[in-house]
Every structure is written in C-alpha cells, then in structure tokens.
Design a protein around this motif. Sequence first.
Motif, mmCIF file in Angstrom:
data_model
loop_
_atom_site.group_PDB
_atom_site.id
_atom_site.type_symbol
_atom_site.label_atom_id
_atom_site.label_comp_id
_atom_site.label_asym_id
_atom_site.label_seq_id
_atom_site.Cartn_x
_atom_site.Cartn_y
_atom_site.Cartn_z
ATOM 1 N N ALA A 1 0.822 -1.217 0.000
ATOM 2 C CA ALA A 1 0.000 0.000 0.000
ATOM 3 C C ALA A 1 0.855 1.266 0.000
ATOM 4 O O ALA A 1 0.442 2.305 -0.509
ATOM 5 C CB ALA A 1 -0.933 -0.001 1.201
ATOM 6 N N GLU A 2 2.062 1.194 0.576
ATOM 7 C CA GLU A 2 2.930 2.370 0.643
ATOM 8 C C GLU A 2 3.850 2.490 -0.565
ATOM 9 O O GLU A 2 4.719 3.363 -0.597
ATOM 10 C CB GLU A 2 3.775 2.319 1.918
ATOM 11 N N GLY A 3 3.657 1.633 -1.545
ATOM 12 C CA GLY A 3 4.463 1.726 -2.762
ATOM 13 C C GLY A 3 5.369 0.532 -2.949
ATOM 14 O O GLY A 3 5.783 -0.122 -1.991
ATOM 15 N N ALA A 4 5.673 0.219 -4.204
ATOM 16 C CA ALA A 4 6.552 -0.893 -4.552
ATOM 17 C C ALA A 4 7.365 -0.520 -5.783
ATOM 18 O O ALA A 4 6.900 0.223 -6.652
ATOM 19 C CB ALA A 4 5.745 -2.161 -4.815
ATOM 20 N N ASP A 5 8.581 -1.046 -5.838
ATOM 21 C CA ASP A 5 9.464 -0.760 -6.960
ATOM 22 C C ASP A 5 10.325 -1.991 -7.206
ATOM 23 O O ASP A 5 10.643 -2.737 -6.272
ATOM 24 C CB ASP A 5 10.342 0.454 -6.630
ATOM 25 N N PHE A 6 10.714 -2.206 -8.462
ATOM 26 C CA PHE A 6 11.560 -3.353 -8.794
ATOM 27 C C PHE A 6 13.023 -3.121 -8.442
ATOM 28 O O PHE A 6 13.838 -4.020 -8.585
ATOM 29 C CB PHE A 6 11.465 -3.665 -10.287
ATOM 30 N N TYR A 7 13.364 -1.920 -8.021
ATOM 31 C CA TYR A 7 14.734 -1.561 -7.670
ATOM 32 C C TYR A 7 15.644 -1.842 -8.858
ATOM 33 O O TYR A 7 15.284 -1.596 -9.998
ATOM 34 C CB TYR A 7 15.151 -2.307 -6.402
ATOM 35 N N HIS A 8 16.857 -2.373 -8.636
ATOM 36 C CA HIS A 8 17.794 -2.630 -9.736
ATOM 37 C C HIS A 8 17.888 -4.108 -10.087
ATOM 38 O O HIS A 8 18.758 -4.498 -10.862
ATOM 39 C CB HIS A 8 19.200 -2.141 -9.366
#
Length: 303
Positions: free
Chosen positions: A47-54
């Motif tokens: 809910a607070e955000g998600a990212d695939f990063y590197h």
Amino acid sequence: MAGSLQPVQLTCTSQDITMTVQDASMVDGTLAVYLTLEDVSGQDRLAEGADFYHSYQVNKPDGTYETFYRYQSLGYDEESGTYGFLVTITPTNENKKHMFVSGQAYTLSVGQLLLAQRKQQLTLSPDWSSLPQEPECIQRDYYLREAVDNYRRPVHISDHEAEVLLAGSWEMPLADGFAITAAGFLDNGLHLQMCYPERNPDFDSGNLVLVMPDGSVIGNALGQADADSYCCVGFYDEYRYYYKEYIFDVSPEELEGASLRGDFTSGGYLLDGGWEVSFCLEAEQRDTPEPREPLTQSDTPEQ
C-alpha cells in the motif's frame, strides 16, 4: 488474458507476495506486459508503494540479437489490494530493427522489491533575481551524465571531470532531505545543483524540471523535453554525498516567471525474494491493445 498470450508460468509467489501476468500483447514490435503484485500475507505491505529496484531483468530469446526493456509503475489499487506495473519489452535483430518470433518465451525475473518509499511532488516559485552573478565552480569526477538530443550548448566535461558549482552559493530545501545547494548562470546555461539525502542515492531518487511561463516544460524523468533542452551531471563530493547538477538551456531573461517542479522518492526498505514469470505469444498480433482501465497512475524513473 489477451487472446495471444500463452501460459508458461504466469504467476509466482515469494516472501508471501504473488506476481501475476494479467495481460500481454505485441504492438508494433514492442511487447507490453501488465503485471500485478499482491501481498497474500495480509500485511498490506504494498500500500505504501513498490518498486523493482535494480534487480529485475528480461531474458534474450534465441534468434534475437538484443532485448530492450523498461517498466512503469501503475500504482496501488485499494479495491483489489494489488500494485500494478507495465513492462515494455523490445526484441531486435542485428540491425537494431524490431523483431518478433512466434512461440518464443520471455522470462521476467525480480530479485528484490523496494517497499514503503515515500513519494512527494512539489512546485516552487524561486526568487530568480537572488541568483549569484558569478557563481564559484569546481572540478568533480562525474558519475552520471544525461542529456536530451537537442541540447546544443557545450557541457564542460574532460578527462572524466565536469565543471560544476561549488555547493553553498544558493540554497533551497526541497523534500525529505533533498535540497538545492547551488545555482547560477554559466556560459552554457542555468545550473541548478541538487543534493540527495542521507548519502543514499541507491534508494532515493529525485527529478527537477523547469516550467516556463508559457507552460512548456524543460526536462523530465524520461530524458526528453517538451521544449528546449537540458543536461544533467551526477557526482559525489569528498564526504560521499551525491549530487545532480541540471543545466538548462535558458537565458536570464527567459527565466523570469518560471517555476520548478520536482518528483521525489525517499526512504523504504529492500525485500529479498525470487519472482519469475514466463510467457509467450502466438503469431497473431494486434494492431492496437484492447482497452483497459489503468490503476492509479504514477510515473517511475527508468532503471
């Protein structure tokens, strides 16, 4: 599922977070893949955000010379409890032409998720008349250089060093530790120097654009400009703080009435895991994708 999508492994669960391929279609030689993440633990960690990063990558199938890929965040959907992404994959041949081979499988792998980052947007109207008339400069080893194709003024770079402003000449706080630490005109345009917070540029990201009085925008996160052009140089100081120095191709006269707009992400934590989904397409292709209601839209910088 899109009619052309053939299942191989369309879903994968790791760390109680399930990745699912919802739709994939080939349009004009580019494969557009819609993915969702769902927290099946009940903790609502997305809910607070998600990212695939590197840590994400796409395989290069046999018969293709090179595969280009990027992703964009589609945001969190409260009703379904899922976080969406659009991944675009472009296979090419030896001549860099788009190519598509029927029946070839594509595998997308993600080894880490960056969760709970805070995202902020702001618009500022600086007092441009307070800019130093003759800002001091220093040579720094540069780590990053970005520029749009139509940037015409010379960037002062030689022997892996760039001429940048000396920090402290003009200061303005931005968001969550981001700050402008120097600004002023040199002979190649307006320089704006932005410092990253907590010596952690790997997690944190920020982008500045210049909004002109007529509404045109100079610079954006995708390295393209709506009007005119810009360049960006990244470097570390002797204390290992990270900086980005933007160089906008504008004059002092053009700057009157312009504002700054910024997008910033900071904080968060890494979740190690192993998410991998695979799929392939039949020979039949669609000229245009089927209509689809997007999740809440929010841009994510290219990795």
